[in-house]
Write an enzyme that holds these catalytic residues in place. Structure first.
Site, PDB file in Angstrom:
ATOM      1  N   LYS A  75       0.827  -1.204   0.000  1.00 19.32           N
ATOM      2  CA  LYS A  75       0.000   0.000   0.000  1.00 19.32           C
ATOM      3  C   LYS A  75       0.862   1.255   0.000  1.00 19.32           C
ATOM      4  O   LYS A  75       0.574   2.236  -0.698  1.00 19.32           O
ATOM      5  CB  LYS A  75      -0.947  -0.011   1.198  1.00 19.32           C
ATOM      6  CG  LYS A  75      -2.044  -1.065   1.069  1.00 19.32           C
ATOM      7  CD  LYS A  75      -2.762  -1.340   2.376  1.00 19.32           C
ATOM      8  CE  LYS A  75      -3.767  -2.468   2.203  1.00 19.32           C
ATOM      9  NZ  LYS A  75      -4.399  -2.896   3.467  1.00 19.32           N
ATOM     10  N   GLN A 119      -4.731  -1.635   9.685  1.00 13.04           N
ATOM     11  CA  GLN A 119      -4.521  -2.930   9.051  1.00 13.04           C
ATOM     12  C   GLN A 119      -5.066  -4.050   9.934  1.00 13.04           C
ATOM     13  O   GLN A 119      -4.705  -4.163  11.110  1.00 13.04           O
ATOM     14  CB  GLN A 119      -3.025  -3.152   8.778  1.00 13.04           C
ATOM     15  CG  GLN A 119      -2.713  -4.461   8.071  1.00 13.04           C
ATOM     16  CD  GLN A 119      -3.325  -4.529   6.681  1.00 13.04           C
ATOM     17  OE1 GLN A 119      -3.221  -3.599   5.914  1.00 13.04           O
ATOM     18  NE2 GLN A 119      -3.936  -5.658   6.354  1.00 13.04           N
ATOM     19  N   ASP A 142     -11.276   2.825   4.173  1.00 21.78           N
ATOM     20  CA  ASP A 142     -11.445   1.381   4.053  1.00 21.78           C
ATOM     21  C   ASP A 142     -12.909   1.004   3.865  1.00 21.78           C
ATOM     22  O   ASP A 142     -13.226  -0.090   3.422  1.00 21.78           O
ATOM     23  CB  ASP A 142     -10.900   0.682   5.303  1.00 21.78           C
ATOM     24  CG  ASP A 142      -9.673  -0.163   5.019  1.00 21.78           C
ATOM     25  OD1 ASP A 142      -9.429  -0.476   3.839  1.00 21.78           O
ATOM     26  OD2 ASP A 142      -8.969  -0.519   5.975  1.00 21.78           O
TER      27      ASP A 142
END
Length: 306
Positions: A75, A119, A142
């Site tokens: 990422k 994460q 997200d």
């Protein structure tokens, strides 16, 4: 010569169009997620150059999970290619839930941060849902916040989860018309399965969700025009479950005993499907691309509001 769905037949005589014959004479076209993601990154870079500052994505990694470290690195690299500034914080395995929430709140209050990514998975003892709900809704790139989920269900504007969004982009890239088609989603997670079903419904597909308690998954799969396999089990979908010419999207990421990466879809599906996403190089790069899209969109909205 391939048909519109990407499988080959040797003649147009309908007498030959039985399932067994077709399975032996077709090879799926692969949907190259990596190439599509790079194309999207190039377009995002143009949008970023028009902004007064770089968008900022803040990434929080907790613990030492090897897969999570790889995902975060990928990422960060994608941010660098596109022109997004990434700010990463790595907390130790011993970090408490309050440590994690404190960091998230600090980014919530930072006006220069456009998107926040925590994460997953988080170490044991940390309530992942509580952490996700701590992320400011306007920075939830997200798409996991309950407010983002509610916006999706009710058809309102909001950040969509990145993996299902990437799947929809892949279907659009091959010009696939979902209206009236039967789509089967295998898996019911909050991250992929449930939002995937909602996005397919938005495009007027007829959607079925199968899971570990579904007794007739094979029967449902054989009737599906589109199969999205997102259950996290290697070789879950096999060629005898796929209608000739169907589009098969493999969201899974598993590792075989010999160390090879594989998805939820068996290798032999290539001889039955019309379109197929590879693993690796399929949905994975598109998930990251959609995270960047959400981050740039967040920055644009925030800068326009100033």
């Amino acid at each position: 010569m391939g048909s519109a769905l990407g499988f080959r037949t040797l003649c147009d005589n309908p007498l030959h169009h039985n399932i067994q014959w077709e399975r032996l004479h077709m090879t799926a076209q692969l949907i190259d997620g990596k190439a599509l993601a790079r194309s999207m990154e190039a377009k995002l870079a143009e949008r970023i150059r028009a902004l007064p500052r770089k968008p900022v994505l803040a990434v929080l990694l907790v613990g030492e999970d090897p897969a999570s470290r790889v995902y975060v690195r990928n990422k960060v690299l994608a941010c660098e290619r596109t022109g997004i500034e990434s700010r990463s914080v790595h907390l130790p395995e011993t970090a408490t839930e309050e440590d994690v929430i404190r960091q998230v709140r600090a980014w919530n209050e930072d006006p220069t941060v456009d998107g926040i990514l925590v994460q997953l998975p988080l170490p044991r003892g940390i309530d992942a849902q509580r952490v996700i709900e701590t992320v400011a809704l306007e920075k939830d790139v997200d798409g996991f916040h309950v407010g983002s989920a509610g916006a999706l269900v009710t058809g309102r504007e909001g950040f969509r989860p990145c993996t299902p969004s990437g799947v929809m982009e892949m279907l659009e890239s091959i010009g696939y018309e979902l209206r009236g088609k039967h789509a089967l989603v295998i898996g019911r997670s909050n991250i992929v399965g449930k939002p995937m079903a909602m996005m397919l419904l938005e495009k007027d597909a007829t959607v079925t969700v199968a899971h570990s308690r579904t007794p007739n998954t094979k029967e449902l799969a054989l009737a599906a025009d589109v199969i999205v396999a997102a259950a996290g089990r290697a070789d879950l979908v096999t060629a005898d479950m796929v209608k000739p010419g169907a589009v098969v999207i493999d969201v899974g990421m598993n590792r075989r005993p010999d160390g090879r990466l594989c998805g939820d879809v068996a290798d032999d599906v290539r001889d039955a499907a019309g379109w197929l996403t590879p693993v690796p190089g399929g949905v994975g790069p598109m998930t990251i691309a959609m995270l960047l899209v959400n981050t740039v969109r967040s920055a644009e909205m925030r800068l326009l509001a100033q």
